[in-house]
Design an enzyme around this catalytic site. Structure first.
Site, PDB file in Angstrom:
ATOM      1  N   LYS A 278      95.117  -0.804 -21.482  1.00  0.00           N
ATOM      2  CA  LYS A 278      94.500  -0.606 -20.242  1.00  0.00           C
ATOM      3  C   LYS A 278      94.905  -1.313 -19.121  1.00  0.00           C
ATOM      4  CE  LYS A 278      90.004  -1.343 -18.211  1.00  0.00           C
ATOM      5  NZ  LYS A 278      88.371  -1.499 -18.548  1.00  0.00           N
ATOM      6  N   ASP A 283      89.319  -4.094 -11.122  1.00  0.00           N
ATOM      7  CA  ASP A 283      88.139  -3.255 -11.278  1.00  0.00           C
ATOM      8  C   ASP A 283      86.947  -3.514 -10.489  1.00  0.00           C
ATOM      9  OD1 ASP A 283      85.896  -1.793 -12.356  1.00  0.00           O
ATOM     10  OD2 ASP A 283      86.089  -2.567 -14.437  1.00  0.00           O
ATOM     11  N   LYS A 290      80.355  -3.218  -8.865  1.00  0.00           N
ATOM     12  CA  LYS A 290      79.969  -4.581  -9.486  1.00  0.00           C
ATOM     13  C   LYS A 290      79.108  -5.732  -8.756  1.00  0.00           C
ATOM     14  CE  LYS A 290      83.546  -4.658 -13.051  1.00  0.00           C
ATOM     15  NZ  LYS A 290      82.714  -4.532 -14.338  1.00  0.00           N
ATOM     16  N   ASP A 301      91.683  -7.064 -15.482  1.00  0.00           N
ATOM     17  CA  ASP A 301      91.393  -5.747 -16.260  1.00  0.00           C
ATOM     18  C   ASP A 301      92.623  -5.142 -16.525  1.00  0.00           C
ATOM     19  OD1 ASP A 301      89.338  -4.376 -17.337  1.00  0.00           O
ATOM     20  OD2 ASP A 301      88.839  -3.273 -15.608  1.00  0.00           O
ATOM     21  N   ASP A 360      81.888   2.535 -13.476  1.00  0.00           N
ATOM     22  CA  ASP A 360      82.364   1.464 -13.858  1.00  0.00           C
ATOM     23  C   ASP A 360      82.864   1.389 -15.351  1.00  0.00           C
ATOM     24  OD1 ASP A 360      83.155  -1.253 -13.714  1.00  0.00           O
ATOM     25  OD2 ASP A 360      80.960  -2.163 -13.885  1.00  0.00           O
ATOM     26  N   GLU A 362      85.248   2.760 -16.658  1.00  0.00           N
ATOM     27  CA  GLU A 362      86.478   3.391 -16.003  1.00  0.00           C
ATOM     28  C   GLU A 362      87.564   3.551 -17.014  1.00  0.00           C
ATOM     29  OE1 GLU A 362      86.002   0.555 -15.434  1.00  0.00           O
ATOM     30  OE2 GLU A 362      87.760  -0.440 -15.692  1.00  0.00           O
ATOM     31  N   ARG A 364      87.821   3.591 -20.459  1.00  0.00           N
ATOM     32  CA  ARG A 364      87.865   4.743 -21.324  1.00  0.00           C
ATOM     33  C   ARG A 364      88.205   5.868 -20.630  1.00  0.00           C
ATOM     34  NH1 ARG A 364      81.548   3.925 -22.379  1.00  0.00           N
ATOM     35  NH2 ARG A 364      82.105   1.908 -21.700  1.00  0.00           N
TER      36      ARG A 364
END
Ligand code: BES
Ligand code: MN
Ligand code: ZN
Length: 507
Positions: A278, A283, A290, A301, A360, A362, A364
């Site tokens: 990933k 993020d 967030k 991230d 959020d 994201e 996956r």
């Protein structure tokens, strides 16, 4: 820092080689309430009883965590002896060894010692041998000396005294110990790369920067690199990945890195291991933004991607005889007028429609298309690595990486590797019963599964896209990063992944 092996004929009763070699210090372990080890006895004889007098006087009890630096030593090649308490011998396992090693390195690093002889690899460690001990000592030292100074205007890299480390080992272990040095240095270099990428700020470590990093790695280690841009990603129909990238002005990149250590893969022979990382370089949560607190930390991230870079670097430096492919979808997750919204339905590369209920979730969404892409390599196994869920931190804290797999053999291979590499992981469930939480009224799949078992439903989501090959998922949200005073990237799970590949290559 230079690591070398000096073999001594311990098994033949001629163990004096380590006593005559010149150095600024020799490190010697002392067990608690125990007669001296044979190494310590040899040194005791050479120094006319110095060690036994010190132990007798109570100046070194052998308790774990204690040290005594003896200066101006006569009778041996080293001018100092560093005694390190090892605790009880029967409890001397890999954990106790690791603590003793770090204690020794801390004393040495805070001194002027330039060359040190290290005798710990001869110690009796429960279930571990000398070459394991050499590698663990190298990794511990490199961990302690890592410093991220790239962004300081006046980096304080204060000259380090320690230059040369000599491991004295039994000549029977000579060959294995040399391999261990090579592996230790390669894994440490890989971890440093992973840590640097995680620590870099998100305005510098962008998707484009990661693409350039891949190209550089390719030049340095003869890897074949492909970096696909927006147009090419569109041509692949990666609608899920692109939906995340949409709200950012940074263009997404899809990075593929090929390490070819086993020759052409044909007809199931030499099938590659694919690592999917990933690579969200920041993020913010997107429209489902967030909270502000610690949002800066969401630059990490991309640590899954970072660990793919680090592992490939380690594998290439070790020259493992197997094929490994790194696949990295990388973009930012940002709010914007054109960003993906809750309620939007997108179509993944494999045709699955996904209702985005929370922007959020994201990770996956970018991984699912990468997992579909990985099918073309007819992989022997695929492991994805992702800072995927805050829920994994709640479940396992910062010690264990979350491991998910339907494949018991692959799961136990990874768990064995994690134990060997002292990079712990814990298996969590992936039962089909959890899949119900991902039902959508409007699309094939929702991208969130509610609060219960958040890490499991995230893994369930990925499992829908990884049915074509043996697959495992590592959630590193808790282990890739340290918060607090020592804030920064850890380099995990590069040790575990490297060990997994070492084992697969039979090296
Ligand atoms: N990158 C985060 C997960 C994360 C959180 C990693 C904290 C490290 C520390 C991920 O993209 C995310 O935001 N996940 C959500 C999922 C939720 C919306 C279902 C989460 O964990 O809150
Ligand atoms: Mn997120
Ligand atoms: Zn994320």
């Amino acid at each position: 820092m230079d690591f070398t092996i000096k073999a001594c004929n311990w098994s033949k009763g001629k163990a004096n080689g380590f006593l005559t070699g010149k150095s600024d210090a020799i490190v010697l372990g002392i067990f608690e309430a125990q007669t001296l080890t044979s190494t310590a006895r040899d040194m005791d004889t050479a120094t006319k009883g110095l060690i036994s007098r010190i132990v007798k006087a109570g100046d070194m009890s052998g308790r774990a965590g204690t040290t005594l630096l003896i200066p101006e030593v006569k009778g041996i090649g080293a001018s100092r002896i560093l005694l390190v308490g090892l605790g009880k011998q029967d409890a001397f396992n890999q954990k106790a060894y690791g603590e003793a090693v770090r204690t020794a390195w801390r004393v040495i690093l805070s001194s002027k010692i330039g060359q040190v002889t290290f005798t710990f690899a001869q110690l009796p460690i429960v279930e571990r041998n000398g070459d394991w001990a050499v590698r663990a000592a190298i990794l511990a030292l490199r961990e302690l000396t890592y410093k991220f100074t790239q962004m300081k205007s006046k980096p304080d890299n204060g000259a380090r005294s320690l230059k040369k480390i000599v491991f004295s080992i039994d000549s029977a272990d000579d060959k294995a110990a040399r391999v261990a040095v090579k592996q230790g240095v390669a894994i440490a270099n890989g971890m440093d790369l992973t840590r640097d990428l995680g620590n870099l700020p998100p305005n510098i470590c962008t998707p484009t920067y990661l693409g350039q990093t891949a190209k550089k790695l390719g030049r340095d280690f003869k890897l074949k690199i492909e970096v696909l841009g927006q147009k090419q990603i569109e041509a692949l129909n990666m609608g899920s990945f692109l939906s995340v990238a949409k709200g950012s002005v940074q263009p997404p990149q899809f990075i593929v890195m090929h390490y070819n250590g086993a020759g052409e893969s044909t007809k199931g022979k030499n099938a590659p291991i694919v690592l999917v990382g990933k690579g969200i370089t920041f993020d913010s949560g997107g429209i489902s933004i967030k909270p502000g607190e610690s949002m800066d930390e969401m630059k990490y991230d991309m640590c899954g991607a970072g660990s793919v870079f680090g592992t490939l670097r380690a594998v290439a430096e070790m020259g493992l005889k197997l094929n490994v492919i790194g696949v990295i979808p990388t973009c930012e997750n940002m709010p914007a007028g054109n960003a993906v919204k809750p309620g939007d339905i997108i179509t993944a590369m494999n045709g699955t429609t996904i209702e985005v209920l929370n922007t959020d979730a994201e990770g996956r969404l970018i991984l699912c298309d990468a997992l579909t892409y990985a099918e073309r390599f007819k992989p022997a196994a695929v492991v994805d690595i992702a800072t995927l869920t805050g829920a994994c931190i709640i479940a396992l804290g910062h010690h264990n990486t979350g491991l998910f797999s339907k494949d018991d053999a692959l799961a136990s291979e990874l768990l064995d590797a994690s134990r060997e590499a002292v990079d712990p992981a814990w298996r969590l469930p992936l039962d089909d019963e959890y899949q119900d939480q991902l039902k959508s009224n409007f699309a094939d799949l929702a991208n969130i599964g509610g609060r219960p078992a958040g890490s499991v439903t995230a893994a369930c989501f990925l499992s829908r896209f990884s049915t074509a090959y043996p697959w495992a998922h590592l959630d590193i949200a808790g282990t890739a990063w340290k918060s607090g005073a020592a804030k920064g990237a850890t380099g995990r799970p590069v040790p575990m992944l490297s060990q997994f590949l070492i084992d697969r290559a039979g090296a």
